[in-house]
Design an enzyme around this catalytic site. Structure first.
Site, PDB file in Angstrom:
ATOM      1  N   ARG A 158       0.770  -1.314  -0.059  1.00  0.00           N
ATOM      2  CA  ARG A 158      -0.060  -0.122   0.089  1.00  0.00           C
ATOM      3  C   ARG A 158       0.693   1.365  -0.076  1.00  0.00           C
ATOM      4  NH1 ARG A 158      -3.035  -3.941   2.068  1.00  0.00           N
ATOM      5  NH2 ARG A 158      -0.895  -4.499   2.541  1.00  0.00           N
ATOM      6  N   THR A 159       1.742   1.509   1.048  1.00  0.00           N
ATOM      7  CA  THR A 159       2.390   2.703   1.089  1.00  0.00           C
ATOM      8  C   THR A 159       3.305   2.848  -0.081  1.00  0.00           C
ATOM      9  OG1 THR A 159       2.695   2.130   3.325  1.00  0.00           O
ATOM     10  CG2 THR A 159       3.774   3.735   2.858  1.00  0.00           C
TER      11      THR A 159
ATOM     12  N   LYS B 103      24.939  -6.014  -0.812  1.00  0.00           N
ATOM     13  CA  LYS B 103      26.454  -6.472  -1.178  1.00  0.00           C
ATOM     14  C   LYS B 103      26.946  -5.594   0.230  1.00  0.00           C
ATOM     15  CE  LYS B 103      26.132  -5.703  -6.264  1.00  0.00           C
ATOM     16  NZ  LYS B 103      26.548  -4.705  -7.102  1.00  0.00           N
TER      17      LYS B 103
ATOM     18  N   ARG C 277      11.227   3.727   3.976  1.00  0.00           N
ATOM     19  CA  ARG C 277      10.837   2.561   4.847  1.00  0.00           C
ATOM     20  C   ARG C 277      12.073   1.934   5.205  1.00  0.00           C
ATOM     21  NH1 ARG C 277       5.598  -1.229   4.723  1.00  0.00           N
ATOM     22  NH2 ARG C 277       4.794   0.819   5.185  1.00  0.00           N
TER      23      ARG C 277
ATOM     24  N   HIS D  62       4.955   5.837  11.415  1.00  0.00           N
ATOM     25  CA  HIS D  62       4.057   5.666  10.306  1.00  0.00           C
ATOM     26  C   HIS D  62       3.254   6.885  10.157  1.00  0.00           C
ATOM     27  CE1 HIS D  62       2.902   4.027   6.300  1.00  0.00           C
ATOM     28  NE2 HIS D  62       2.657   2.817   6.820  1.00  0.00           N
TER      29      HIS D  62
HETATM   30  N1   CP Z   1      -0.159  -0.056   5.989  1.00  0.00           N
HETATM   31  C1   CP Z   1       0.767  -0.335   5.368  1.00  0.00           C
HETATM   32  O1   CP Z   1       1.812   0.381   5.841  1.00  0.00           O
HETATM   33  O2   CP Z   1       0.758  -1.326   4.466  1.00  0.00           O
HETATM   34  P1   CP Z   1       2.148  -1.731   3.746  1.00  0.00           P
HETATM   35  O3   CP Z   1       2.942  -2.552   4.425  1.00  0.00           O
HETATM   36  O4   CP Z   1       1.537  -2.721   2.600  1.00  0.00           O
HETATM   37  O5   CP Z   1       2.742  -0.725   2.923  1.00  0.00           O
END
Ligand code: CP
Length: 323
Positions: free
Chosen positions: A54-55, A82, A104, A134
């Site tokens: 999603r993100t 590496k 991320r 988040h």
């Molecule tokens: N909600 C969320 O962060 O989903 P993803 O891990 O798929 O990005």
């Protein structure tokens, strides 16, 4: 504000501005031509050291709908495997002419380090760091709640807060960056938040969070509630610690799952949320996830608008969010 790293960096005014801007972005997405010229000529890098659906996709869609070029980087298949460091990856991105970095990472604090170590001078948007934060997930949750709390799911009016809303967040709080960010943001906007979890999945220091905590899901559900946010049981973070956080999946579902009995007993006005990905049959039953009261797909849709707003405010409208 140059970066979006931590909800704690936002004032209520900043959060409302982000949500109002997300509503403005959402309004543009029902047009025949969805693309806006706002970030034409800018390059946004999606830097994902941890899995995401999603993100990653919604940041990419958001940047493209603002006409930015997007470079997507995933640690798998890159020189990170590496042994390349975060610092050298950052230097490479800046040398390639990036204008912003979305990151991320499995380590809490990685986004802060990237923004503040002095390796590069680019806006950083935190797409989830370890068990820490988040922020765009919290913003899309707040956008979804704001719509349902005040307007029955329709776009919220400018300046709306969550004053008076009651929200229950249930599950694996210990490993959840979503829970941390949601508690901070929803309480900043005036909501009353209750956390529900087994004692083994409650983090140390939770007494300092701006919310109520209980181990009893049914006790929490006995009070009127506007939304129930079910959290994913993060088994990948548990296995490295030897497991043993709950006796069995069945026990967990009975005590902390939104099962069919609890789902049937919910008030018709309570909406069901989940950040995804879901473990169906563990934290949520399929009937609840797929019911008309589930707003899980709306959350995903609002995620694009929220990320368009964040990119716009950080890249095209410098200084609109407080310094
Ligand atoms: N909600 C969320 O962060 O989903 P993803 O891990 O798929 O990005």
């Amino acid at each position: 504000m140059k970066h979006l790293i931590d909800i704690a960096d936002l004032s209520q005014e900043d959060a409302v501005l982000l949500l109002d801007t997300a509503e403005a972005m959402a309004a543009t997405q029902s047009r025949r031509v969805k693309k806006l010229p706002t970030l034409r000529g800018k390059t946004v890098v999606n830097l994902f050291f941890e899995d995401s659906t999603r993100t990653r996709l919604s940041f990419e869609a958001a940047a493209k709908r603002l006409s930015a070029d997007v470079i997507s980087f995933s640690a798998k298949g890159s020189s990170v495997s590496k042994g390349e460091s975060l610092k050298d990856t950052a230097l490479t991105l800046e040398a390639m002419g990036a204008d912003a970095v979305i990151v991320r990472h499995s380590h809490s604090g990685a986004a802060h380090r990237l923004a503040h170590a002095g390796w590069m001078d680019l806006p950083v948007l935190n797409a989830g760091d370890g068990t820490h934060q988040h922020p765009t997930q919290a913003l899309l949750d707040a956008m979804t709640l704001r719509r349902h709390f005040t307007r029955g799911g329709e776009p919220a009016e400018e300046g709306t807060t969550l004053e008076g809303a009651r929200v229950i967040i249930v599950g694996d709080i210990l490993h959840s960056r979503v829970a941390r960010s949601d508690v901070q943001l929803l309480s900043l906007l005036g909501a009353e938040v209750t956390l529900v979890a087994p004692p083994t999945l409650v983090p140390v220091g939770i007494e300092n969070w701006p919310c109520r905590v209980t181990y009893d899901f049914d006790e929490a559900l006995a009070e009127p509630t506007d939304a129930v946010i079910m959290l994913r049981v993060q088994r990948e973070r548990m296995s490295s610690l030897g497991g043993g956080f709950f006796p069995s999946p069945g026990e967990y579902h009975r005590a902390y799952g939104l099962d069919i009995i609890r789902f049937d007993a919910l008030s018709p006005s309570t909406v069901i949320m989940h950040p995804g990905p879901m473990n169906r049959g563990l934290e949520i039953c399929a009937q609840a996830a797929d019911s008309p009261r589930s707003v899980i797909v709306e959350q995903v849709n609002n995620g694009v608008s929220v990320r368009m707003a964040a990119l716009y405010l950080l890249l095209a409208s410098k200084g609109t969010i407080h310094e």
